[in-house]
Write a protein that holds these residues in place. Structure first.
Motif, mmCIF file in Angstrom:
data_model
loop_
_atom_site.group_PDB
_atom_site.id
_atom_site.type_symbol
_atom_site.label_atom_id
_atom_site.label_comp_id
_atom_site.label_asym_id
_atom_site.label_seq_id
_atom_site.Cartn_x
_atom_site.Cartn_y
_atom_site.Cartn_z
ATOM 1 N N ALA A 14 0.816 -1.220 0.000
ATOM 2 C CA ALA A 14 0.000 0.000 0.000
ATOM 3 C C ALA A 14 0.850 1.270 0.000
ATOM 4 O O ALA A 14 0.384 2.326 -0.427
ATOM 5 N N THR A 15 2.080 1.185 0.457
ATOM 6 C CA THR A 15 2.883 2.417 0.581
ATOM 7 C C THR A 15 3.927 2.547 -0.524
ATOM 8 O O THR A 15 4.724 3.482 -0.508
ATOM 9 N N ILE A 16 3.944 1.588 -1.471
ATOM 10 C CA ILE A 16 4.931 1.683 -2.549
ATOM 11 C C ILE A 16 4.479 2.739 -3.564
ATOM 12 O O ILE A 16 3.379 2.650 -4.101
ATOM 13 N N GLY A 17 5.316 3.714 -3.798
ATOM 14 C CA GLY A 17 4.977 4.793 -4.726
ATOM 15 C C GLY A 17 5.396 4.440 -6.142
ATOM 16 O O GLY A 17 6.346 3.672 -6.346
ATOM 17 N N ASP A 18 4.704 5.021 -7.124
ATOM 18 C CA ASP A 18 4.999 4.697 -8.523
ATOM 19 C C ASP A 18 6.414 5.090 -8.925
ATOM 20 O O ASP A 18 6.996 4.498 -9.823
ATOM 21 N N ASP A 19 6.944 6.117 -8.268
ATOM 22 C CA ASP A 19 8.276 6.580 -8.645
ATOM 23 C C ASP A 19 9.345 6.154 -7.643
ATOM 24 O O ASP A 19 10.466 6.658 -7.676
ATOM 25 N N ASP A 20 9.009 5.243 -6.768
ATOM 26 C CA ASP A 20 10.018 4.733 -5.822
ATOM 27 C C ASP A 20 11.055 3.919 -6.586
ATOM 28 O O ASP A 20 10.714 3.045 -7.382
ATOM 29 N N HIS A 21 12.299 4.210 -6.304
ATOM 30 C CA HIS A 21 13.398 3.497 -6.962
ATOM 31 C C HIS A 21 13.634 2.169 -6.251
ATOM 32 O O HIS A 21 13.667 2.103 -5.025
ATOM 33 N N MET A 22 13.803 1.107 -7.047
ATOM 34 C CA MET A 22 13.920 -0.246 -6.471
ATOM 35 C C MET A 22 15.036 -0.338 -5.433
ATOM 36 O O MET A 22 14.840 -0.907 -4.366
ATOM 37 N N GLN A 23 16.211 0.169 -5.775
ATOM 38 C CA GLN A 23 17.328 0.052 -4.839
ATOM 39 C C GLN A 23 17.326 1.169 -3.800
ATOM 40 O O GLN A 23 17.383 0.926 -2.602
ATOM 41 N N THR A 24 17.249 2.416 -4.279
ATOM 42 C CA THR A 24 17.411 3.562 -3.385
ATOM 43 C C THR A 24 16.264 3.701 -2.395
ATOM 44 O O THR A 24 16.482 3.930 -1.210
ATOM 45 N N ASP A 25 15.025 3.580 -2.899
ATOM 46 C CA ASP A 25 13.881 3.833 -2.021
ATOM 47 C C ASP A 25 13.327 2.563 -1.395
ATOM 48 O O ASP A 25 12.862 2.577 -0.265
ATOM 49 N N LEU A 26 13.360 1.476 -2.136
ATOM 50 C CA LEU A 26 12.721 0.258 -1.635
ATOM 51 C C LEU A 26 13.730 -0.732 -1.062
ATOM 52 O O LEU A 26 13.351 -1.771 -0.533
ATOM 53 N N GLY A 27 15.013 -0.406 -1.173
ATOM 54 C CA GLY A 27 16.031 -1.186 -0.478
ATOM 55 C C GLY A 27 16.334 -2.552 -1.082
ATOM 56 O O GLY A 27 16.893 -3.413 -0.412
ATOM 57 N N LEU A 28 15.985 -2.777 -2.348
ATOM 58 C CA LEU A 28 16.330 -4.063 -2.964
ATOM 59 C C LEU A 28 17.834 -4.136 -3.210
ATOM 60 O O LEU A 28 18.446 -3.135 -3.570
ATOM 61 N N ASP A 29 18.422 -5.283 -3.027
ATOM 62 C CA ASP A 29 19.821 -5.432 -3.437
ATOM 63 C C ASP A 29 19.846 -6.129 -4.800
ATOM 64 O O ASP A 29 18.792 -6.452 -5.365
ATOM 65 N N SER A 30 21.048 -6.352 -5.330
ATOM 66 C CA SER A 30 21.102 -6.833 -6.707
ATOM 67 C C SER A 30 20.528 -8.247 -6.841
ATOM 68 O O SER A 30 19.935 -8.584 -7.869
ATOM 69 N N MET A 31 20.668 -9.061 -5.800
ATOM 70 C CA MET A 31 20.078 -10.402 -5.857
ATOM 71 C C MET A 31 18.553 -10.325 -5.849
ATOM 72 O O MET A 31 17.879 -11.081 -6.547
ATOM 73 N N ASP A 32 18.004 -9.417 -5.046
ATOM 74 C CA ASP A 32 16.545 -9.223 -5.043
ATOM 75 C C ASP A 32 16.074 -8.859 -6.442
ATOM 76 O O ASP A 32 15.060 -9.352 -6.929
ATOM 77 N N PHE A 33 16.828 -7.946 -7.046
ATOM 78 C CA PHE A 33 16.427 -7.455 -8.357
ATOM 79 C C PHE A 33 16.415 -8.593 -9.381
ATOM 80 O O PHE A 33 15.485 -8.723 -10.170
ATOM 81 N N LEU A 34 17.446 -9.440 -9.327
ATOM 82 C CA LEU A 34 17.487 -10.588 -10.249
ATOM 83 C C LEU A 34 16.300 -11.525 -9.996
ATOM 84 O O LEU A 34 15.709 -12.053 -10.932
ATOM 85 N N ASN A 35 15.964 -11.719 -8.726
ATOM 86 C CA ASN A 35 14.823 -12.577 -8.403
ATOM 87 C C ASN A 35 13.515 -11.979 -8.925
ATOM 88 O O ASN A 35 12.628 -12.698 -9.382
ATOM 89 N N LEU A 36 13.418 -10.650 -8.847
ATOM 90 C CA LEU A 36 12.233 -9.973 -9.364
ATOM 91 C C LEU A 36 12.147 -10.151 -10.887
ATOM 92 O O LEU A 36 11.081 -10.485 -11.426
ATOM 93 N N VAL A 37 13.257 -9.965 -11.564
ATOM 94 C CA VAL A 37 13.280 -10.126 -13.023
ATOM 95 C C VAL A 37 12.854 -11.539 -13.394
ATOM 96 O O VAL A 37 12.064 -11.756 -14.311
ATOM 97 N N SER A 38 13.350 -12.499 -12.618
ATOM 98 C CA SER A 38 13.033 -13.886 -12.943
ATOM 99 C C SER A 38 11.544 -14.182 -12.702
ATOM 100 O O SER A 38 10.912 -14.916 -13.472
ATOM 101 N N ALA A 39 10.952 -13.565 -11.678
ATOM 102 C CA ALA A 39 9.523 -13.744 -11.427
ATOM 103 C C ALA A 39 8.697 -13.120 -12.559
ATOM 104 O O ALA A 39 7.708 -13.691 -13.014
#
Lengths: 86, 573
Positions: A24-49
Motif C-alpha cells: 500500500a505504501t509503494i509509490g509509482d516513482d520509488d526506486h527499487m534500490q534507493t527507495d525500496l532497499g532491494l539489493d542486486s540479488m533481489d532485483f534478479l529474483n524480481l526479473v526472474s519472477a
C-alpha cells in the motif's frame, strides 16, 4: 492487460521478493534500490519472477527500465504489445 | 575442468621490480616523529607535503549523475576539519567511531579525519538492518556515529537512548534531528589544519566485523601498522602506480572497500573513482570508459552479471584505458577470468584474503602466469600452507591435498585481537599457524585453489554471513520455534541464504507465513544477510547434545554424503 493490472502484477512479484515492503505504501516513482532497499540479488529474483509470469525475455540491458513501478509498467506494456514473448 | 594458463604479458609493471618484503615496504612510508605511524598521514598528508596536493584523490559519481572531484589537498583539509569537529566534541584518541552511510565524499573524509585524530574507525554496511547495526555498535563500544538522517531514523533512533556511551551522532548534510549534530555546518566552522595525533604502529586503527558460526559477530582489530601491508599489497597485487585512475567497486562497509577502496589506493597516490550507485550494467561500462579507469578491482557476483548480459552489451564502449583487472570476495570461476580476456582484452586476476588478514595474502599478480580458477600464489612476505588438524595440533598437507588454508603469523595487517574475545582469538592459532577457516588445495606450482569453508559460514556475494545471527532474528518471530540457516549454491552470488524453521503450536506453515518470516528477517537484518528462501520442517536434525546439525541439512539439501551421523538424535527429518 491494463496498466492497472500490470501494476498489480508487478507489485505482487515485488512484494514476494521483498516481503518487508508494504504494497500500500509503494509509490509509482520509488526506486527499487534507493527507495525500496532491494539489493542486486533481489532485483534478479524480481526479473526472474516477471519473466515467469509474462513469458517475456528481459535482457540485462533493459534492467534500468524496471527501476521504478511506473517505469516497469510502461516497459512491460510496451513489450507485451510488441508480442515479444519468449 | 582445467583451463589453459594465461601467460603474463612480456612487459609488465616496473613497480614490481622494487625491493620486496615488509621491511622494504615500511621504509617506503613516511612515518611520524619518534616512531609514530598513522594511516591517514600515509594515505593523504605525506603526498600533499611532497607537492602532490593538486592531484585528484577522489572522483565521486553521484547517483543522479553528479560528479565531484576532491584533490589530495582538499581531502587533507576536509579530514583536518573533521578531526577538529571530533576534538570540539570532546572525542579522544582511542574512542570508536562508526560509519553508516552510502558512498558519499563525507564517508571518506570522516574515515581519514578520525584516523588523524587517533580515533578508531568501524565501518558498517549501509544495507544492514537495525539489529546488525546495534549489535556491532554495542560490541565495539561506539562513541561516535557518522550517518545520514534516513539511516539514523530507520536504524538507530529507536534504541539510541539505550546506548548512553554513544555521545555524538553526526548527520551528513546541513540539518540534523534532535540529539544529533549536522556535519555540514560543523565542518564549515572547523579549521582546515590539524596536527595528526602521533599514533604508534600498534595502536588500534580499524575495527571490522566478521560473522561467527556461533555467537555474536567478532570485532576484528587492526592497528596503524597495517598500512604497511595496505600500501604494499595494493602495489603488488593490484599493480597500483602513482597517478593511476582506479576503481574499487566494493563498499567501505566491508573490509575490501576500506583496505582497497580507501587506504591502499590513497597510500599508492592513485585517483580513486567512487560510484554512489549500485551495480548497473550500462552505468558501469560507461564509468570505465568515461573516467578512463586503468585498474579495476571488482567481485565475482558483478562479473557474472556482466557475463550474463553478454558481449553485445559491451559493444560501442572503449575500454582501452584499462590495464589491470582484479577480483576478490569468493572464488572466481575460470570462465570469468577468460571472459575478461575476451571482452576487455585482459584477464581478471583473482586474489584471496579475509577480514582477519587485513590485506591481500594470495594473488595472481601482474608478473605471473594466471591459472584461471586459482586464487594465485602467496605475495612476498607471506607464508601460507595447507594443514590438517590432528590431535590438537596441525600437520602440513602434501601438494594436491585438500586441507585448511593457514598462514604464518606476523604480517603487518594481521588482526591483533577479536575485541573482548581472547579465547576466540586464541583458537585461530594452532601449531604456529593462523587457521583461516577456508579449505583449499595447493598445486605443485604453488598456486592455491579454493575449495569451501571449513565451518558453517555462508559466502554470499562476497560477504561472509554467520548463520547464528540470521537464526537469532528468525527465532524472534512469535511463530518460530527453532531455525537453522545454511548456504546453498547460486550461480550469481556463489551462495544464498536458506533457512529451515520449525513452528510453535498454533501456527500453520504456508506461503503467507513464509513471506511474513522473510519480511521479518529483512526488516531486522537487511536484504544482504536475510534468507532468500524459508522452508518449514517438523523437526531439525540435532546432535544428542542439542546442537542443530547445519552440515547435515546442507548435505541433504545438496544430495551430498551425510558423513558421520553417530551424534545425531533421531533422524532429524
Amino acid at each position: 492487460m491494463t496498466p492497472t493490472d500490470l501494476r498489480a502484477a508487478f507489485i505482487t512479484d515485488l512484494t514476494a521478493v521483498a516481503p518487508d515492503l508494504d504494497a500500500a505504501t509503494i509509490g509509482d516513482d520509488d526506486h527499487m534500490q534507493t527507495d525500496l532497499g532491494l539489493d542486486s540479488m533481489d532485483f534478479l529474483n524480481l526479473v526472474s519472477a516477471l519473466h515467469k509470469r509474462f513469458g517475456l525475455p528481459i535482457p540485462e540491458t533493459d534492467y534500468p527500465r524496471l527501476a521504478t513501478p511506473a517505469k516497469a509498467v510502461t516497459y512491460l506494456a510496451e513489450m507485451l504489445a510488441a508480442g515479444n514473448r519468449a | 575442468m582445467t583451463h589453459a594458463v594465461i601467460r603474463k604479458p612480456v612487459a609488465h609493471s616496473d613497480t614490481l621490480s622494487l625491493a620486496t618484503g615488509w621491511d622494504a615496504a615500511r621504509a617506503r612510508l613516511k612515518g611520524l616523529p619518534d616512531g609514530g605511524l598513522n594511516i591517514a598521514h600515509e594515505a593523504v598528508d605525506r603526498h600533499v607535503a611532497a607537492g602532490h596536493g593538486s592531484q585528484a584523490a577522489l572522483i565521486w559519481l553521484g547517483r543522479e549523475g553528479e560528479r565531484q572531484v576532491l584533490s589530495y589537498a582538499e581531502l587533507a583539509a576536509d579530514a583536518a576539519r573533521f578531526a577538529n569537529v571530533l576534538r570540539a566534541h570532546g572525542i579522544d584518541a582511542g574512542e570508536r567511531l562508526y560509519l553508516l552511510s552510502g558512498r558519499v565524499p563525507a564517508l571518506y573524509v570522516a574515515t581519514l579525519g578520525a584516523m588523524k585524530a587517533g580515533v578508531v574507525v568501524s565501518p558498517l554496511f549501509a544495507a544492514f538492518g537495525p539489529e546488525p547495526v546495534r549489535a556491532r555498535m554495542e560490541i565495539g563500544g561506539a562513541s561516535v556515529l557518522v550517518t545520514t538522517e534516513a539511516n539514523y531514523r530507520r536504524k538507530v533512533a529507536e534504541w539510541r537512548a539505550q546506548m548512553p556511551a554513544l555521545r555524538l551522532v553526526l548527520i551528513i548534510g546541513d540539518a540534523a534531528p534532535d540529539g544529533c549534530v549536522a556535519l555540514g555546518p560543523a565542518m564549515a566552522a572547523a579549521a582546515p589544519r590539524f596536527d595528526t595525533v602521533r599514533t604508534m604502529p600498534e595502536d588500534m586503527a580499524l575495527l571490522h566485523f566478521t560473522s561467527g558460526t556461533t555467537g555474536l559477530p567478532k570485532g576484528v582489530v587492526h592497528v596503524h601498522e597495517a598500512v604497511v601491508a595496505h600500501a604494499e599489497t595494493g602495489r603488488l597485487a593490484l599493480d597500483l602506480r602513482p597517478g593511476d585512475i582506479y576503481w574499487c567497486t566494493a563498499d567501505p562497509g566491508w573490509v575490501t572497500g576500506m583496505s582497497y577502496g580507501v587506504i591502499s589506493p590513497l597510500c599508492n597516490r592513485v585517483t580513486m573513482v567512487v560510484d554512489e550507485a549500485d551495480f548497473d550494467l550500462e552505468r558501469w561500462y560507461s564509468i570505465l570508459e568515461r573516467e578512463k579507469v586503468q585498474v579495476w578491482y571488482t567481485a565475482p557476483t558483478a562479473i557474472r552479471m556482466m557475463m550474463r548480459a553478454g558481449n553485445e552489451a559491451t559493444k560501442g564502449h572503449d575500454f582501452s584505458a584499462l590495464r589491470f583487472l582484479a577480483s576478490v570476495g569468493e572464488p572466481l570461476n575460470a570462465e570469468c577470468v577468460i571472459w575478461g580476456q575476451s571482452v576487455f582484452g585482459l584477464p581478471f586476476h583473482d586474489n584471496w584474503w579475509q577480514s582477519e588478514t587485513g590485506g591481500i595474502m594470495i594473488a595472481n599478480t601482474a608478473d605471473m602466469d594466471i591459472k584461471p580458477g586459482a586464487m594465485g600464489k602467496t605475495l612476498p612476505g607471506v607464508e601460507a600452507g595447507i594443514v590438517t588438524r590432528e590431535d590438537g595440533t596441525v600437520k602440513e598437507a602434501a601438494a594436491g591435498q585438500i586441507g585448511e588454508l593457514a598462514l604464518r603469523p606476523g604480517w603487518p595487517s594481521m588482526m591483533r585481537a577479536y575485541l573482548g574475545q581472547p579465547e576466540r582469538y586464541a583458537k585461530c592459532f594452532v601449531g604456529g599457524w593462523y587457521l583461516t577457516g577456508d579449505l583449499a588445495m595447493r598445486d605443485s606450482d604453488g598456486y592455491f585453489w579454493f575449495v569451501g569453508r571449513a565451518d558453517d559460514l555462508i559466502k554470499s556475494s562476497g560477504h561472509l554471513i554467520g548463520p547464528f545471527e540470521v537464526e537469532s532474528a528468525l527465532i524472534e518471530h512469535p511463530a518460530v520455534a527453532e531455525a537453522a540457516v545454511i548456504g546453498i549454491p547460486d550461480e550469481t552470488a556463489g551462495e544464498v541464504v536458506k533457512a529451515f524453521v520449525t513452528l510453535k503450536a498454533g501456527f500453520t506453515a504456508g506461503e503467507a507465513l513464509e513471506r511474513e518470516l522473510r519480511g521479518h528477517a529483512r526488516k531486522r537484518l537487511g536484504p544482504a544477510v536475510s534468507p532468500r528462501e524459508i522452508v518449514f520442517r517438523d523437526s531439525l536434525p540435532r546432535t544428542r547434545s542439542g546442537k542443530i546439525m547445519r552440515r547435515l541439512l546442507r548435505a541433504r539439501e545438496l544430495g551430498l554424503p551425510e558423513g558421520d551421523l553417530s551424534t545425531l538424535e533421531g533422524d532429524g527429518r
